[in-house]
Design a protein around this motif. Structure first.
Motif, PDB file in Angstrom:
ATOM      1  N   GLY A 166       0.837  -1.345   0.117  1.00 57.52           N
ATOM      2  CA  GLY A 166      -0.063  -0.011  -0.085  1.00 57.52           C
ATOM      3  C   GLY A 166       0.888   1.259  -0.006  1.00 57.52           C
ATOM      4  O   GLY A 166       0.162   2.327   0.233  1.00 57.52           O
ATOM      5  N   LYS A 167       2.066   1.076  -0.239  1.00 56.98           N
ATOM      6  CA  LYS A 167       3.026   2.389  -0.282  1.00 56.98           C
ATOM      7  C   LYS A 167       4.344   1.943  -1.157  1.00 56.98           C
ATOM      8  O   LYS A 167       4.580   0.728  -0.973  1.00 56.98           O
ATOM      9  CB  LYS A 167       3.510   2.596   1.041  1.00 56.98           C
ATOM     10  CG  LYS A 167       4.213   1.585   1.843  1.00 56.98           C
ATOM     11  CD  LYS A 167       4.245   1.992   3.221  1.00 56.98           C
ATOM     12  CE  LYS A 167       2.813   1.614   3.790  1.00 56.98           C
ATOM     13  NZ  LYS A 167       2.702   1.935   5.383  1.00 56.98           N
ATOM     14  N   SER A 168       4.795   2.969  -1.502  1.00 50.63           N
ATOM     15  CA  SER A 168       6.331   2.500  -2.248  1.00 50.63           C
ATOM     16  C   SER A 168       7.283   2.053  -1.329  1.00 50.63           C
ATOM     17  O   SER A 168       7.512   2.486  -0.346  1.00 50.63           O
ATOM     18  CB  SER A 168       6.704   4.038  -2.888  1.00 50.63           C
ATOM     19  OG  SER A 168       5.941   4.373  -3.811  1.00 50.63           O
ATOM     20  N   CYS A 169       7.808   0.746  -1.723  1.00 54.54           N
ATOM     21  CA  CYS A 169       8.967   0.324  -0.974  1.00 54.54           C
ATOM     22  C   CYS A 169      10.286   0.567  -1.813  1.00 54.54           C
ATOM     23  O   CYS A 169      11.124   0.198  -1.276  1.00 54.54           O
ATOM     24  CB  CYS A 169       8.600  -1.375  -0.944  1.00 54.54           C
ATOM     25  SG  CYS A 169       7.273  -1.680   0.134  1.00 54.54           S
ATOM     26  N   VAL A 170      10.338   0.701  -3.026  1.00 57.10           N
ATOM     27  CA  VAL A 170      11.199   0.967  -3.904  1.00 57.10           C
ATOM     28  C   VAL A 170      11.182   2.485  -4.506  1.00 57.10           C
ATOM     29  O   VAL A 170      10.205   2.717  -4.765  1.00 57.10           O
ATOM     30  CB  VAL A 170      11.564  -0.136  -4.890  1.00 57.10           C
ATOM     31  CG1 VAL A 170      12.693   0.182  -5.745  1.00 57.10           C
ATOM     32  CG2 VAL A 170      11.735  -1.225  -4.296  1.00 57.10           C
ATOM     33  N   GLY A 171      12.059   3.336  -4.468  1.00 62.91           N
ATOM     34  CA  GLY A 171      11.985   4.563  -4.836  1.00 62.91           C
ATOM     35  C   GLY A 171      13.003   5.181  -5.700  1.00 62.91           C
ATOM     36  O   GLY A 171      14.163   4.938  -5.287  1.00 62.91           O
ATOM     37  N   TYR A 172      12.877   6.049  -6.573  1.00 67.16           N
ATOM     38  CA  TYR A 172      13.750   6.895  -7.133  1.00 67.16           C
ATOM     39  C   TYR A 172      13.297   8.258  -7.224  1.00 67.16           C
ATOM     40  O   TYR A 172      12.212   8.567  -7.803  1.00 67.16           O
ATOM     41  CB  TYR A 172      14.248   6.291  -8.750  1.00 67.16           C
ATOM     42  CG  TYR A 172      14.502   4.815  -8.601  1.00 67.16           C
ATOM     43  CD1 TYR A 172      15.784   4.304  -8.817  1.00 67.16           C
ATOM     44  CD2 TYR A 172      13.702   3.690  -8.774  1.00 67.16           C
ATOM     45  CE1 TYR A 172      16.264   3.034  -8.792  1.00 67.16           C
ATOM     46  CE2 TYR A 172      13.846   2.217  -8.791  1.00 67.16           C
ATOM     47  CZ  TYR A 172      15.413   2.161  -8.856  1.00 67.16           C
ATOM     48  OH  TYR A 172      15.774   0.784  -8.674  1.00 67.16           O
ATOM     49  N   LEU A 173      14.437   9.235  -6.989  1.00 67.32           N
ATOM     50  CA  LEU A 173      13.977  10.610  -6.986  1.00 67.32           C
ATOM     51  C   LEU A 173      15.093  11.196  -8.104  1.00 67.32           C
ATOM     52  O   LEU A 173      16.303  10.848  -7.982  1.00 67.32           O
ATOM     53  CB  LEU A 173      14.263  11.263  -5.809  1.00 67.32           C
ATOM     54  CG  LEU A 173      13.212  11.217  -4.721  1.00 67.32           C
ATOM     55  CD1 LEU A 173      13.551  11.985  -3.405  1.00 67.32           C
ATOM     56  CD2 LEU A 173      11.969  11.821  -5.188  1.00 67.32           C
ATOM     57  N   SER A 174      14.395  12.021  -8.971  1.00 64.90           N
ATOM     58  CA  SER A 174      15.325  12.788  -9.887  1.00 64.90           C
ATOM     59  C   SER A 174      15.110  14.164  -9.731  1.00 64.90           C
ATOM     60  O   SER A 174      14.124  14.659  -9.716  1.00 64.90           O
ATOM     61  CB  SER A 174      14.726  12.118 -11.343  1.00 64.90           C
ATOM     62  OG  SER A 174      15.183  11.063 -11.773  1.00 64.90           O
ATOM     63  N   LEU A 175      16.235  14.868  -9.585  1.00 67.61           N
ATOM     64  CA  LEU A 175      16.119  16.531  -8.951  1.00 67.61           C
ATOM     65  C   LEU A 175      17.003  17.160 -10.024  1.00 67.61           C
ATOM     66  O   LEU A 175      18.532  17.374  -9.804  1.00 67.61           O
ATOM     67  CB  LEU A 175      16.780  16.521  -7.636  1.00 67.61           C
ATOM     68  CG  LEU A 175      15.997  15.704  -6.661  1.00 67.61           C
ATOM     69  CD1 LEU A 175      16.874  15.813  -5.342  1.00 67.61           C
ATOM     70  CD2 LEU A 175      14.464  15.875  -6.642  1.00 67.61           C
ATOM     71  N   PRO A 176      16.466  17.823 -11.147  1.00 65.17           N
ATOM     72  CA  PRO A 176      17.333  18.673 -11.980  1.00 65.17           C
ATOM     73  C   PRO A 176      18.001  19.712 -11.060  1.00 65.17           C
ATOM     74  O   PRO A 176      17.015  20.524 -10.502  1.00 65.17           O
ATOM     75  CB  PRO A 176      16.426  19.051 -13.160  1.00 65.17           C
ATOM     76  CG  PRO A 176      15.153  18.786 -12.610  1.00 65.17           C
ATOM     77  CD  PRO A 176      15.256  17.599 -11.629  1.00 65.17           C
ATOM     78  N   LEU A 177      19.183  20.254 -11.450  1.00 68.19           N
ATOM     79  CA  LEU A 177      19.560  21.357 -10.606  1.00 68.19           C
ATOM     80  C   LEU A 177      20.001  22.645 -11.625  1.00 68.19           C
ATOM     81  O   LEU A 177      20.163  22.386 -12.943  1.00 68.19           O
ATOM     82  CB  LEU A 177      21.060  20.889  -9.794  1.00 68.19           C
ATOM     83  CG  LEU A 177      20.870  19.756  -8.756  1.00 68.19           C
ATOM     84  CD1 LEU A 177      22.039  19.105  -8.266  1.00 68.19           C
ATOM     85  CD2 LEU A 177      19.855  19.968  -7.844  1.00 68.19           C
ATOM     86  N   ALA A 178      20.231  23.799 -10.872  1.00 68.96           N
ATOM     87  CA  ALA A 178      20.679  24.825 -11.923  1.00 68.96           C
ATOM     88  C   ALA A 178      21.932  24.370 -12.572  1.00 68.96           C
ATOM     89  O   ALA A 178      22.803  23.611 -12.163  1.00 68.96           O
ATOM     90  CB  ALA A 178      21.018  26.014 -10.923  1.00 68.96           C
ATOM     91  N   GLY A 179      22.225  24.922 -13.667  1.00 71.20           N
ATOM     92  CA  GLY A 179      23.611  24.952 -14.507  1.00 71.20           C
ATOM     93  C   GLY A 179      23.505  23.514 -15.499  1.00 71.20           C
ATOM     94  O   GLY A 179      24.480  23.054 -15.772  1.00 71.20           O
ATOM     95  N   GLY A 180      22.207  22.873 -15.387  1.00 67.64           N
ATOM     96  CA  GLY A 180      22.327  21.380 -16.238  1.00 67.64           C
ATOM     97  C   GLY A 180      22.848  20.378 -15.357  1.00 67.64           C
ATOM     98  O   GLY A 180      22.727  19.022 -15.969  1.00 67.64           O
TER      99      GLY A 180
END
Length: 364
Positions: free
Chosen positions: A212-226
């Motif tokens: 009932g919830k994410s047990c595996v996760g991936y976060l992508s965070l674009p930052l300034a300057g590419g």
């Protein structure tokens, strides 16, 4: 108050502290406050008073109570450290701040941005310290990473890749993002030159256990300057990995937290792209060269992160300044976590992380 005197900048001598919560994290805070010369542990508050007494030991003279109201009326309590579930943080913190107590809060700062903002605003109005216990930010390795990034040793940041996986406990009230990612996000906020200020947040989660919830996760965070930051968290991995790679235009750093012999490695290796044409459209004239230089391991001192954290809490009170991981830092992490939840609901679409405050630089 237990303080022995006052200076123009704030109180001197040991500060009186009470810990609220003697469960999973509370005993660690209790141990470090007791061993610190900056603090006098005067009370522990927990609904399970027997558990609190067991943590303190049979010969302890520290008071034990189940009443937060009773605790907050004590004149010898200058600060309160909260080690309870995130959903209770705001209620306890607001009562403590309203009673004139400085507050330290276990990660995450709160269970929502709105609740975290209320805590930060109350601390501001009261002129009190509100600190997030982002413990990893006080480890020798992360302090060295921050130093290397700030000095320009790595150059401009190109990417960050962080992995925090293990066969862990599936939490009953939060998903894997809220359980594990605060560690990585707080580290990014601490070491990146502008703090944690992503241009957006994209999250992908999986629930192969039907929990009932994410047990595996991936976060992508674009930052300034590419640049790009990527965080992988996982409760289901049979192997435990705690690793972060930070690559810059000059050097790349690898932090392996499970390798006590060589936690940090700095590589003078990378890829350089040289353009013989000044126009961005003409990439056919580009040439790639590879740097294959030396690798070195910075020497790191040995000390417990929580010991440094409680010292920083005391210093921020005495010097009447924000701590290195103040309430604003906690809010920046919360904003990314909330954006991640929104992205999950939007099938991984890139979501804005909301307004962020610039990180306050602390000298020393």
């Amino acid at each position: 108050m237990t303080v022995t005197g006052e200076t123009a900048s704030g109180p001197t001598g040991p500060l009186g502290v009470a810990v609220v919560g003697a469960g999973y994290w509370g005993p660690n805070l209790i141990r470090n406050f007791r061993s610190s010369t900056d603090w006098d542990l005067v009370a522990v508050c927990d609904l399970d008073q027997a558990r609190a007494r067991t943590v303190l030991g049979a010969r302890s003279g520290v008071s034990v109570t189940a009443s937060l109201d009773e605790l907050l009326t004590r004149d010898d309590v200058d600060a309160v450290a909260i080690a309870t579930p995130a959903r209770t943080h705001q209620g306890i913190a607001l009562r403590a701040l309203g009673a004139g107590k400085h507050v330290l809060v276990e990660k995450p700062l709160a269970d929502s941005v709105v609740n975290g903002e209320a805590m930060v605003e109350m601390a501001r109005r009261q002129g009190l310290s509100l600190m997030a216990d982002h413990t990893y930010c006080y480890t020798p390795a992360v302090l060295k990473i921050r130093e290397l990034v700030a000095s320009g040793e790595l150059g401009d940041i190109l990417f960050v890749d962080s992995v925090r996986i293990n066969l862990g406990l599936v939490q009953p009230d939060v998903d894997v993002f809220w359980d594990l990612a605060p560690h990585d996000l707080s580290i990014l906020d601490f070491v990146l030159p502008q703090g944690l200020r992503p241009l957006g947040v994209a999250a992908q989660g999986a629930d192969p256990l039907a929990a009932g919830k994410s047990c595996v996760g991936y976060l992508s965070l674009p930052l300034a300057g590419g640049a790009m930051a990527h965080v992988h968290v996982n409760w289901l991995s049979p192997t435990k990995i705690r690793q972060m790679v930070i690559s810059g235009t000059r050097r790349t750093l690898v932090w392996d937290d499970l390798n006590p012999q060589q936690r940090l490695s700095v590589y003078d290796r990378g890829v350089d792209l040289e353009h013989s044409s000044a126009t961005a459209a003409d990439r056919t004239a580009s040439t790639i060269s590879y740097r294959l230089g030396d690798t070195w391991a910075p020497a790191l001192p040995e000390h417990e992160a929580l010991g440094s954290m409680v010292t920083e809490f005391a210093d921020s009170i005495r010097e009447q300044r924000p701590s290195r991981t103040d309430g604003a830092a906690g809010l920046r992490v919360l904003r990314v976590l909330e954006a991640a939840a929104q992205s999950l609901g939007a099938s991984g679409a890139l979501v804005a992380a909301g307004p962020t405050q610039p990180r306050l630089e602390v000298v020393g």
